[in-house]
Scaffold this active site. Structure first.
Site, PDB file in Angstrom:
ATOM      1  N   ASP A  17      -7.974   5.083  -3.184  1.00 17.66           N
ATOM      2  CA  ASP A  17      -7.162   3.990  -2.680  1.00 17.66           C
ATOM      3  C   ASP A  17      -6.546   3.248  -3.837  1.00 17.66           C
ATOM      4  OD1 ASP A  17      -5.894   1.995  -1.386  1.00 17.66           O
ATOM      5  OD2 ASP A  17      -7.572   1.515  -0.048  1.00 17.66           O
ATOM      6  N   CYS A  21       0.797  -1.212   0.000  1.00 19.73           N
ATOM      7  CA  CYS A  21       0.000   0.000   0.000  1.00 19.73           C
ATOM      8  C   CYS A  21       0.837   1.272   0.000  1.00 19.73           C
ATOM      9  CB  CYS A  21      -0.965  -0.001   1.163  1.00 19.73           C
ATOM     10  SG  CYS A  21      -0.172  -0.225   2.766  1.00 19.73           S
ATOM     11  N   HIS A  30      -2.788   0.404   6.860  1.00 15.86           N
ATOM     12  CA  HIS A  30      -2.970   0.682   5.437  1.00 15.86           C
ATOM     13  C   HIS A  30      -2.533   2.115   5.155  1.00 15.86           C
ATOM     14  CE1 HIS A  30      -4.415  -0.137   1.505  1.00 15.86           C
ATOM     15  NE2 HIS A  30      -5.462   0.673   1.544  1.00 15.86           N
TER      16      HIS A  30
END
Lengths: 305, 693
Positions: free
Chosen positions: B479, B419, B463
């Site tokens: 995202d 991420c 995250h």
């Protein structure tokens, strides 16, 4: 039965004037089945008291005057060869009586003293290998003179322990002495006292007194008293178990004489000086004179609860 | 002196060794291996001394062990900083070393006292139910050790000591609970210097350097628990927002120095709330595991319901002190919202910041090319997302290391990352195209526990994502990781990562491993539910909860209520203790009848009629009769009754029965009749308090 004790005290009081407490203690000692040691100066009425007790209870009485040359055989008795029968026969000594007055016991040698003391403890004598029982009841009233100690053999602690009580008589108070002086005849010595009680009465009293109950609280008190002699300072040695048994025995009789079926602290306190004085010795007490002070300490230092 | 110098009963040694062994068990995982070995060796030696096979170690040997162990410990822990762990290690070593020179009672008393400290020490690290049960068992063992020191030989058996110790510890529990609820909670005077290593390298930290990490460790440790009032939002909506990382130096994303605002600053100059809520909020409360950091996580656009927290201009929730213990807070979040429709110049500048020098020329060129091709800024952002999805980008926890041109290398060469790589590159792409953007780190998702209706968020849920600012829209969440691995967001994270190396490497025998077995999973969730209740009601019971609880008991003036309750509890406790001591002291010496009688005598003494020491009741009664005839009759009656109870009973006969109870009652009555004549109640109170004589 207690009223007959009262009557006895009254009768004895007629010859030993103004000494009710001592008379009561002596009676208590007798009823408890213990031997009595009277310690006082000469001519204070020691022998009178002994005589009176014997008369009142109708006991078979004998007096032994202890001297330094008295031998054990003189009190216990001897076996004599009888020419007629061709055998030895035992001639019992003066100790074979129900009440024996051992006068001035500390004048005799330890050997003779111990012969008497053994007889007191065992209620039997052994002469020439034969054991002979003494009459029952068997009491010894011993006297000793605390003042003129020269040429005497003081009783050791172990033997003093055999006496349930030791009492002193003391000077008569002025009123009693006045009556004494006003009396026409002297030296009556209780010869004229009536016999108020019998040997059977004495046994009945003794068994009645032994049924007096002792509560845990009272025994606690007695044990505290005894413990005090053993643990606190100032006492050369503590009371023996024989001593604590003596306290309880005398307290029972005292309670019974007061007409109670249970003992209270007052009973213990009443008999305590007579029972413990001769058994105690202060740390710095060469001649054993401080028993009275120690007993007083016990009474004031140990609380009832 | 003589009794403290006595020998230690053998049974005490057994108890102590068992207790110490159990005490050390939870620490073993934290202690260096050589320390554990040394501890076991010392205890083994003591056992051999106990068995009589060897003697006590020589003086030189003891000194040597200490001289070696002490510096070794310090060196061992130097890398972590000399702190709590070092102190704990030294304390444990000290206690166990003491075993080797423990000869008499005084020594074992020291060890026992230290053992109690050791038993409580565990709570610094963990406050679970298991830890509490462990501590209770330890307390029982140590208490049994102490009891075995003082019991007489005949009754000194394992069974007897154990039973008594269990009874004592169990009896102390109600008092413990009462004190736990009532004693005022004071916020800690200092925070424990806990090693920060364990939680930060696996969860969220305040900077992010994707290029340096080739093996992202992911742990199954719990980050926080959430319970929603009402239905929980969908899994993909659970974006637990934490820090905003808006400064990029070419390798590392971190918080721009100028944006750092402290709690005190924000409390004095609060930021204006620039978010626009749309729709209904979701309300929830969170129990956060200790992070050692002074910010917390919430769903975006949070409205704070808890004191001691402020929000900075990046919507970060800042607390007044670092979270060193479990921390509970309530919040409301508007999942539908707009924020910062106006972007101030300094904020815009920060959101457009790029590292100096043209480090990533290929990415810059790509951004320029794509921006030119896109109709709007929004189109450009979706195009970049499409790029991540359609080009061969892969999600992995073990990406290759990146050099200085980290963005270029990732975008064009390696194309493997987690991420952090995707969020960082995405934001870089946005900034290259002149669109304000920033990296946000926090947690995504969570596991729902149906048995207690709450959600668990683990460290592996950590995250990073991006926020992009558009004119008229405000900050919009993107995202990019979802574009590469959408299942990362919508599915259980662990079902994707399970075959990835590095995922929960250090979970050990954690129950997580058995997730596939249905009944074990049920069991795990149930245990988790119990743990949750424990945390919610016990561990996070703080000043605020205490005030609420007491408020519900005593009305809103909880503070006064608390003081009243505490004051009366303490006063009552001391009065009871004093009365009991007095009573027990008397009862130890006297029976009931004697106590009644002596109480009366005490008052007679106050009236000037003290009983002499050694004076028997009858004699005293006769004396009082002479001195104060007005009391004679009453006292004679009392004395007769007392003597009847105290002296008529034969010591050999049965214990007192009902008749004695009636007699006692009568004694008490007559005694009180006389006492009422002697003293007024007021005077009696003064006398009993020692204020009058």
């Amino acid at each position: 039965m207690q009223d007959r004790i009262g009557a006895a005290v009254e009768e004895i009081g007629k010859v030993l004037l103004g000494k009710e407490t001592q008379i009561l203690l002596a009676l208590c000692c007798l009823v408890s089945g213990g031997h009595l040691l009277i310690e006082d100066l000469p001519d204070m009425g020691k022998t009178t008291l002994a005589h009176a007790l014997a008369r009142v209870f109708g006991l078979d009485f004998n007096r032994i005057q202890f001297t330094s040359d008295l031998l054990p055989a003189d009190i216990l008795g001897v076996s004599v060869f009888d020419q007629a029968s061709g055998s030895f026969s035992f001639h019992p000594g003066p100790i074979f009586r129900q009440l024996v007055l051992a006068d001035e016991i500390n004048r005799s040698t330890p050997k003779t003293q111990s012969a008497l003391l053994e007889a007191m403890e065992e209620v039997q004598v052994s002469v020439e290998g034969q054991t002979r029982a003494l009459p029952s009841p068997f009491f010894v009233i011993a006297t000793q003179n605390p003042v003129s100690l020269a040429g005497t053999f003081p009783l050791p602690e172990s033997q003093l322990d055999r006496f349930l009580m030791r009492i002193g008589i003391g000077y008569p108070d002025p009123r009693a002495e006045r009556i004494l002086l006003e009396r026409s005849s002297e030296g009556d010595r209780g010869a004229g006292l009536p016999q108020l009680l019998g040997v059977a009465d004495l046994c009945a009293m003794r068994s009645a007194a032994s049924t007096v109950s002792l509560s845990p609280l009272l025994l606690d008190y007695v044990q505290r008293l005894v413990a005090h002699t053993r643990t606190s300072g100032g006492f050369h040695f503590g009371l023996s178990p024989r001593g604590s048994i003596a306290i309880v025995r005398a307290a029972r009789t005292w309670a019974w004489m007061a007409g109670r079926q249970h003992a209270v602290p007052e009973d213990v306190q009443a008999i305590l000086p007579a029972v413990v004085e001769h058994r105690l010795r202060a740390t710095a007490d060469g001649d054993g004179r401080h028993g009275a002070a120690l007993a007083h300490r016990l009474l004031t230092e140990v609380d009832v609860f | 002196m003589s009794d403290t110098r006595e020998q230690i009963p053998r049974i005490s040694m057994l108890w102590l060794l068992c207790g110490l062994l159990l005490l050390i068990v939870p620490h073993v995982a934290r202690l260096p291996v050589w320390v554990t070995v040394l501890l076991l060796a010392c205890m083994g030696w003591r056992l051999l001394i106990f068995a009589g096979w060897v003697g006590f170690p020589a003086r030189w040997l003891k000194i040597t062990i200490v001289m070696v162990a002490l510096p070794l410990t310090v060196v061992q822990y130097r890398s972590l900083g000399i702190g709590l762990d070092t102190a704990v290690c030294l304390l444990i070593l000290g206690v166990v070393f003491k075993l080797l020179e423990m000869r008499d009672r005084r020594d074992i008393q020291i060890v026992i006292a230290l053992s109690y400290v050791l038993a409580m020490l565990g709570f610094i690290y963990t406050q679970t139910i298991l830890a509490t049960l462990h501590a209770i068992v330890c307390f029982i063992l140590i208490t049994a050790t102490m009891l075995s020191l003082y019991r007489d030989n005949a009754r000194n058996t394992l069974r007897d000591n154990g039973r008594l110790a269990v009874t004592l510890v169990l009896q102390s529990i109600p008092l413990t609970i009462a004190l736990f609820i009532l004693v005022p909670r004071i916020s800690p005077l200092w925070s424990m210097p806990l090693p920060v290593s364990s939680s930060t390298n696996m969860g969220v930290s305040d900077e992010m350097t994707p290029g340096d990490i080739t093996n992202l460790g992911r742990s199954g440790e719990l980050a926080f628990r959430v319970s929603f009032n009402g239905e929980a939002p969908a899994h993909e909506d659970l974006n637990w927002r934490g820090l905003v990382l808006d400064f990029f130096d070419g390798r590392t994303w971190r918080r721009a120095g100028s944006t750092l605002q402290t709690y005190q600053m924000l409390q004095r100059f609060p930021t204006t709330f620039r978010g626009v809520p749309l729709g209904e909020p979701v309300a929830y409360d969170v129990i956060l595991e200790p992070t050692q950091q002074s910010w917390v996580y919430a769903l975006q656009l949070a409205d704070i319901r808890t004191d001691g927290m402020v929000q900075d201009r990046n919507y970060l929730l800042i607390t007044d002190k670092p979270i060193t213990q479990r921390y509970r807070y309530e919040a409301r979040s508007y999942l539908q919202h707009q924020s910062d429709l106006e972007l101030s110049t300094p904020l815009r500048a920060r959101a457009l910041q790029l590292p100096e020098g043209n480090l990533n020329p290929r990415t810059a060129a790509l951004a320029a090319q794509m921006r030119a091709a896109a109709a709007s800024e929004m189109d450009y952002a979706t195009a970049v997302l499409r790029l991540f999805r359609e080009e061969p980008f892969y999600y992995t926890l073990t990406p290759p290391a990146l050099g200085d041109e980290s963005i270029d290398e990732f975008m064009f060469t390696t194309r493997e990352g987690f991420c952090g790589h995707y969020a960082g590159s995405f934001v870089y792409m946005m900034r290259e195209a002149g669109i304000p953007a920033r990296v946000v780190v926090g947690y995504q998702g969570g596991e729902y526990n149906p048995y207690e209706d709450y959600t668990l968020v683990y460290q592996y849920n950590a995250h990073a994502w991006a926020e992009v600012w558009f004119e008229g829209e405000g900050w919009v969440r993107f995202d990019p990781t979802a574009a590469v691995a959408p299942e990362r967001i919508t599915l259980w994270v662990e079902s994707i990562f399970a075959d990835q190396p590095g995922f929960m490497e250090d979970a050990g025998f954690s129950m997580m491993r058995f997730r596939d077995t249905q009944w074990l999973n049920t069991l795990r969730l149930r245990l988790e539910a119990v743990d949750y209740a424990w945390n919610r009601w016990v561990v996070s019971y703080d000043e605020q909860m205490q005030m609420q609880l007491l408020g519900s008991w005593f009305g809103e003036n909880a503070r006064q209520g608390l003081l009243v309750v505490l004051g009366s509890v303490i006063v009552l406790f001391f009065m009871l203790a004093g009365w009991l001591l007095l009573r027990l002291g008397q009862a130890g010496q006297h029976d009931h009848a004697t106590r009644i009688y002596l109480d009366l005598l005490r008052e007679l003494a106050v009236c000037g009629l003290p009983r002499q020491r050694g004076e028997a009741p009858g004699d005293y009664c006769r004396r009082v009769t002479l001195l104060r005839p007005e009391y004679a009759q009453a006292l004679q009656q009392v004395t007769a009754q007392f003597e009847a109870i105290a002296y008529k009973r034969n010591s050999r006969s049965a214990p007192p029965g009902d008749s004695t109870a009636a007699q006692l009652k009568a004694l008490e009555n007559t005694s009180w009749q006389l006492r009422r004549r002697l003293l007024s109640p007021w005077r009696r109170l003064l006398v009993s308090l020692g204020l009058a004589s």
